[in-house]
Design a protein around this motif. Structure first.
Motif, PDB file in Angstrom:
ATOM      1  N   GLY A 102       0.510  -1.345  -0.138  1.00 14.34           N
ATOM      2  CA  GLY A 102       0.248   0.286  -0.100  1.00 14.34           C
ATOM      3  C   GLY A 102       0.548   1.161   0.054  1.00 14.34           C
ATOM      4  O   GLY A 102       0.159   2.189  -0.131  1.00 14.34           O
ATOM      5  N   VAL A 103       2.327   1.453  -0.015  1.00  6.93           N
ATOM      6  CA  VAL A 103       2.622   2.424  -0.130  1.00  6.93           C
ATOM      7  C   VAL A 103       2.937   2.706  -1.950  1.00  6.93           C
ATOM      8  O   VAL A 103       2.302   3.028  -2.879  1.00  6.93           O
ATOM      9  CB  VAL A 103       4.212   2.312   0.310  1.00  6.93           C
ATOM     10  CG1 VAL A 103       5.492   3.148   0.224  1.00  6.93           C
ATOM     11  CG2 VAL A 103       4.608   1.724   1.557  1.00  6.93           C
ATOM     12  N   THR A 104       2.701   4.329  -1.336  1.00  5.48           N
ATOM     13  CA  THR A 104       2.409   4.726  -2.778  1.00  5.48           C
ATOM     14  C   THR A 104       4.260   6.412  -2.453  1.00  5.48           C
ATOM     15  O   THR A 104       4.386   6.724  -1.839  1.00  5.48           O
ATOM     16  CB  THR A 104       1.781   6.183  -3.593  1.00  5.48           C
ATOM     17  OG1 THR A 104       0.259   5.461  -3.006  1.00  5.48           O
ATOM     18  CG2 THR A 104       1.764   6.925  -4.216  1.00  5.48           C
ATOM     19  N   LEU A 105       5.617   6.021  -3.718  1.00  4.05           N
ATOM     20  CA  LEU A 105       6.099   7.052  -3.853  1.00  4.05           C
ATOM     21  C   LEU A 105       5.219   7.437  -5.155  1.00  4.05           C
ATOM     22  O   LEU A 105       5.333   7.753  -6.216  1.00  4.05           O
ATOM     23  CB  LEU A 105       7.472   6.648  -4.441  1.00  4.05           C
ATOM     24  CG  LEU A 105       7.761   5.223  -2.963  1.00  4.05           C
ATOM     25  CD1 LEU A 105       8.855   4.280  -3.160  1.00  4.05           C
ATOM     26  CD2 LEU A 105       7.489   6.639  -1.496  1.00  4.05           C
ATOM     27  N   GLY A 106       5.022   8.715  -5.104  1.00  2.00           N
ATOM     28  CA  GLY A 106       3.824   9.323  -6.634  1.00  2.00           C
ATOM     29  C   GLY A 106       4.705  10.922  -6.016  1.00  2.00           C
ATOM     30  O   GLY A 106       5.230  11.687  -5.647  1.00  2.00           O
ATOM     31  N   ALA A 107       4.046  11.828  -6.889  1.00  2.00           N
ATOM     32  CA  ALA A 107       4.320  13.119  -7.497  1.00  2.00           C
ATOM     33  C   ALA A 107       2.785  14.094  -6.942  1.00  2.00           C
ATOM     34  O   ALA A 107       1.700  13.953  -6.718  1.00  2.00           O
ATOM     35  CB  ALA A 107       3.966  13.333  -9.009  1.00  2.00           C
ATOM     36  N   ASN A 136       0.662   4.307   7.352  1.00  2.35           N
ATOM     37  CA  ASN A 136      -0.397   5.437   7.188  1.00  2.35           C
ATOM     38  C   ASN A 136      -0.048   7.418   7.375  1.00  2.35           C
ATOM     39  O   ASN A 136      -0.644   7.727   7.788  1.00  2.35           O
ATOM     40  CB  ASN A 136      -1.710   5.246   8.243  1.00  2.35           C
ATOM     41  CG  ASN A 136      -1.996   4.061   8.441  1.00  2.35           C
ATOM     42  OD1 ASN A 136      -2.725   3.705   7.547  1.00  2.35           O
ATOM     43  ND2 ASN A 136      -1.637   3.550   8.850  1.00  2.35           N
ATOM     44  N   VAL A 137       1.549   6.821   6.611  1.00  2.00           N
ATOM     45  CA  VAL A 137       1.660   8.411   7.142  1.00  2.00           C
ATOM     46  C   VAL A 137       1.838   9.367   5.962  1.00  2.00           C
ATOM     47  O   VAL A 137       1.703   8.844   4.951  1.00  2.00           O
ATOM     48  CB  VAL A 137       3.336   8.499   7.607  1.00  2.00           C
ATOM     49  CG1 VAL A 137       4.060   9.957   7.282  1.00  2.00           C
ATOM     50  CG2 VAL A 137       3.807   7.796   9.408  1.00  2.00           C
ATOM     51  N   ILE A 184       2.663   8.563  13.442  1.00  2.06           N
ATOM     52  CA  ILE A 184       1.491   9.252  13.307  1.00  2.06           C
ATOM     53  C   ILE A 184       1.044   9.143  15.019  1.00  2.06           C
ATOM     54  O   ILE A 184       1.196   7.992  15.375  1.00  2.06           O
ATOM     55  CB  ILE A 184      -0.011   8.655  12.913  1.00  2.06           C
ATOM     56  CG1 ILE A 184       0.626   9.194  11.046  1.00  2.06           C
ATOM     57  CG2 ILE A 184      -0.554   9.889  13.735  1.00  2.06           C
ATOM     58  CD1 ILE A 184      -0.256   8.273  10.400  1.00  2.06           C
ATOM     59  N   LYS A 185       1.265   9.968  15.838  1.00  5.79           N
ATOM     60  CA  LYS A 185       0.677   9.927  17.403  1.00  5.79           C
ATOM     61  C   LYS A 185      -0.646   9.136  17.103  1.00  5.79           C
ATOM     62  O   LYS A 185      -1.948   9.120  16.571  1.00  5.79           O
ATOM     63  CB  LYS A 185       0.731  11.099  17.967  1.00  5.79           C
ATOM     64  CG  LYS A 185      -0.023  12.031  19.074  1.00  5.79           C
ATOM     65  CD  LYS A 185       0.189  12.520  20.106  1.00  5.79           C
ATOM     66  CE  LYS A 185       0.179  12.453  21.154  1.00  5.79           C
ATOM     67  NZ  LYS A 185      -0.210  13.575  22.118  1.00  5.79           N
TER      68      LYS A 185
END
Length: 304
Positions: free
Chosen positions: A223-228, A274-275, A289-290
Motif C-alpha cells: 500500500g505504499v505510494t511513491l508519487g508526484a 499511514n503517514v 503518527i501519534k
C-alpha cells in the motif's frame, strides 16, 4: 431484442471510420506496427527462465544439460526481442523504407546489449532474493521466494523492463511492468531507479513512480505510494523529477504516501504506517503518527 438491420449497421460502421479518421494521432491508424502483447509476455517468461533456471519451466534442468538449456533460451530471447523491439521502433517513427533498415539495425544492437546484461541482472536479482529471505521470517528458503513471492516477480519484471527503458525502447518496458502490475498489484514504472537488495513485503497496492530513486537495502510494505505532488502540468512535466528519493536502508511501512520530487527520505530512516509525507526526512529518523485513543466496550447483550 431486435437485431440491428444492415442499413443501420453500415451507417454505424461509416460513423466509426469517420471518427477514426478525425483523430490526429497517426499511430491510431497503424496498429500493425505495435509490439505483440503475447510475444512480449513470452519474452518475460523466457528471460525469467534464464535468470532462475528450473523454477518456471516443465523441462528438467540438470548440470548435464544446463548449457544446452540456457543456450536454447538465449536464442529464443534474442529472436523474440529483436522482432518486438523492431515493431516498437517502427511504431514510434515514420515507417519509411530507410527507417525500416535503421530500426532493424537498432533493434539488433539493443537486443545484443540486453542479452549481454543478463549475468548482471541475475546477480542483482539474487540480492533481492537475499534481502527478502533476511527480511521475512515467514520465508522458508530462497526457492519459495523465487517460485512464489509476488514481490520478486514484480521486481524481476521491473529490472528487465528498466534495462530496455534505459536503452530507449518504446512501449515494451511499460507493457512488461503493467503486466506484472495486473498479476501482483505492484506498480513499478520502468523508469524508476532502484538499488540492490530491494525488498517488497506483501506488496499489493504499491506504486513507484517514474522518477523515483531508491537506494540499496530498502524495504517497502504493501500500500505504499511513491508519487508526484501534482500532475496538473501534464506533458510539460515529462522528464522532470516528480517523485521522491529514498536513500539506503530506508524502511517504509504499509499504506504510507510519500510525494514530491524534492522529497528525500534520509539514510536509515523508518517511516511508519499511514503517514502522508511531502517534505524531506533526515537520516536515522523514525516518523510515525501519534497513536489515537482506543475505546473498548462490550457489545450489547454480552456480559461484562
Amino acid at each position: 431484442m431486435e437485431r440491428t438491420n444492415n442499413h443501420d449497421f453500415n451507417k454505424l460502421t461509416s460513423s466509426v471510420i469517420k471518427e477514426l479518421k478525425s483523430i490526429s494521432d497517426k499511430n491510431i491508424t497503424h496498429p500493425r506496427y505495435l509490439p505483440e502483447k503475447d510475444a512480449v509476455m513470452e519474452i518475460i517468461e523466457v528471460l525469467r527462465n534464464i535468470l532462475f533456471p528450473g523454477y518456471f519451466d516443465k523441462q528438467s534442468v540438470e548440470d548435464t544439460n544446463i548449457e544446452y538449456y540456457i543456450g536454447a533460451l538465449l536464442f529464443t530471447a534474442r529472436d523474440k526481442l529483436h522482432e518486438q523491439i523492431y515493431y516498437a521502433l517502427l511504431h514510434d517513427n515514420e515507417a519509411t523504407e530507410k527507417f525500416r533498415e535503421d530500426a532493424d539495425m537498432r533493434s539488433e544492437q539493443i537486443t545484443q546489449e540486453m542479452v549481454r546484461k543478463i549475468p548482471d541482472l541475475r546477480r542483482l536479482l539474487h540480492t533481492d532474493v537475499e534481502a527478502t529471505l533476511e527480511g521475512d521470517p515467514a520465508a522458508r528458503n530462497k526457492h519459495e521466494i523465487i517460485f512464489a513471492y509476488p514481490g520478486i516477480y514484480a521486481i524481476s519484471v521491473y529490472r528487465i523492463a528498466h534495462e530496455l527503458h534505459k536503452m530507449g525502447v518504446p512501449l515494451i518496458p511499460r507493457m512488461m511492468t503493467e503486466h506484472a502490475h495486473s498479476i501482483t498489484g505492484i506498480d513499478i514504472h520502468p523508469g524508476a531507479e532502484i538499488g540492490h537488495h530491494f525488498f517488497i513485503d506483501h506488496g499489493t497496492g504499491i506504486v513507484i513512480g517514474e522518477t523515483t530513486e531508491i537506494g540499496n537495502h530498502v524495504k517497502i510494505y504493501q500500500g505504499v505510494t511513491l508519487g508526484a505532488l501534482s500532475t496538473r502540468g501534464g506533458q510539460r512535466l515529462s522528464g522532470k523529477k516528480r517523485h521522491p528519493t529514498l536513500e539506503d536502508e530506508v524502511t517504509v511501512y504499509s499504506a504510507t504516501s510519500i510525494f514530491g520530487g524534492e522529497t528525500v527520505i534520509g539514510k536509515g530512516a523508518v517511516v511508519g504506517s499511514n503517514v502522508f509525507i511531502t517534505s524531506s526526512v533526515p537520516p536515522m529518523t523514525r516518523v510515525t503518527i501519534k497513536s489515537q485513543e482506543l475505546n473498548f466496550r462490550p457489545l450489547k447483550g454480552c456480559s461484562e
